[in-house]
Write a protein that holds these residues in place. Structure first.
Motif: not given
Ligand code: NAD
Length: 277
Positions: A26-27, A29, A75-76, A102, A161, A175, A179, A206, A208, A210-213
């Motif tokens: 729901n967010s 990637i 919750d995964v 993911n 990853s 983190y 990974k 790399g 991307i 999104t809210p995480i970063n």
């Molecule tokens: P995001 O914060 O937008 O999305 C993360 C998602 O994971 C959210 O939907 C969140 O609710 C969900 N989540 C968190 N804890 C959970 C749980 N316990 N059970 C189920 N869902 C849960 O961030 P994103 O950037 O979309 O991240 C997605 C994946 O991509 C992650 O694994 C992240 O490590 C990886 N990633 C992201 C980047 C980047 O630059 N954004 C880079 C490398 C890897």
């Protein structure tokens, strides 16, 4: 600048008739990936842990492509919830063909300040969560076996990853360890499951947007510093990752087993060495 999201890059129905489950969908990637899989013809389970409304919006968008979708809260990192999520998926869709593991999060701190809770939370969601989902998906893939008119493989698992499976990252030891763990987990599962017709691979994003970063790109200063790490000189879009996952899950990539595809604008090319060294 044109982005991967601007509609020019329409996806062919590479996954028609397949059932996919995307965690954390729901967010960011995960959301883009769930939508891309739906656009490619798959029925999709949209997993989320919080934010029902956002999950419902993703479901609606996927249904607009004429395929099925439903949201499932789990919750995964919780074994019982993961088992129940797969049971419901099989009940509603009959089976599952594609898992995109993911869901992930960060709990950053200098290593001397990092609490055990911060360590356990990140390992629990990012690594254990992917293992639990992969285990449950693989059980179903093995039970069902190959259905040639659906896919050449008995099932596909794509682990989300990060470039930090190989790039160390100060202040993010939990983190980076999660990974790094995914790299070996993915390869080991790929080795174990390949004889059963199951393909396990990873995508390593790399940077991307999104809210995480958010802090890494939301101010012009932060983005300029970030771009120094990216030879291709653009921050990635979630769709850049979604398209790689869709291809990897499809039969076009049927001979790709146990591999990580880096989707990082060249971040893993040691950009500091372009002028130094
Ligand atoms: P995001 O914060 O937008 O999305 C993360 C998602 O994971 C959210 O939907 C969140 O609710 C969900 N989540 C968190 N804890 C959970 C749980 N316990 N059970 C189920 N869902 C849960 O961030 P994103 O950037 O979309 O991240 C997605 C994946 O991509 C992650 O694994 C992240 O490590 C990886 N990633 C992201 C980047 C980047 O630059 N954004 C880079 C490398 C890897």
């Amino acid at each position: 600048m044109a982005t991967a999201a601007d509609g020019r890059l329409a996806l062919p129905p590479l996954l028609r008739g397949q059932k996919a489950l995307v965690t954390g969908a729901n967010s960011g990637i995960g959301k883009a990936t769930a939508i891309a899989l739906g656009r490619a013809g798959a029925d999709v389970v949209v997993n989320y842990v919080s934010g029902r409304e956002a999950a419902d919006e993703v479901v609606e968008e996927i249904r607009s492509f004429g395929v099925q979708a439903f949201a499932h809260e789990a919750d995964v990192s919780d074994e019982g919830q993961v088992v129940a999520m797969f049971a419901r998926t099989v009940e509603e869709f009959g089976t599952v063909d594609v898992l995109v593991a993911n869901a992930g999060l960060q709990r950053d701190a200098a290593s001397t300040e990092m609490t055990l809770d911060q360590w356990n939370k990140v390992i629990g969601v990012n690594l254990t969560g992917q293992f639990l989902c992969a285990r449950e998906a693989a059980k179903e893939f093995v039970r069902r076996g190959v259905v040639p008119e659906v896919s050449r493989a008995a099932g596909k698992i794509v682990c989300m990853s990060s470039v930090h499976q190989i790039i160390p990252w100060s202040g993010h030891v939990n983190y980076a360890a999660s990974k790094g763990g995914i790299l070996m987990m993915m390869q080991t599962l790929a080795q174990e499951f390949a004889p059963k017709g199951i393909r396990v691979n990873a995508v390593a994003p790399g940077a991307i947007r999104t809210p995480i970063n958010r802090s890494a790109w939301e101010t012009p200063e932060a983005e300029t510093a970030l771009l120094e790490l990216i030879p291709y000189r653009r921050v990635g879009d979630p769709e850049d990752i979604a398209h790689a996952v869709t291809l990897l899950a499809s039969d076009l990539m049927d001979y790709v087993v146990g591999t990580t595809i880096y989707v990082d604008g060249g971040m893993t090319l040691f950009p500091g060495f372009a002028t130094g060294g």
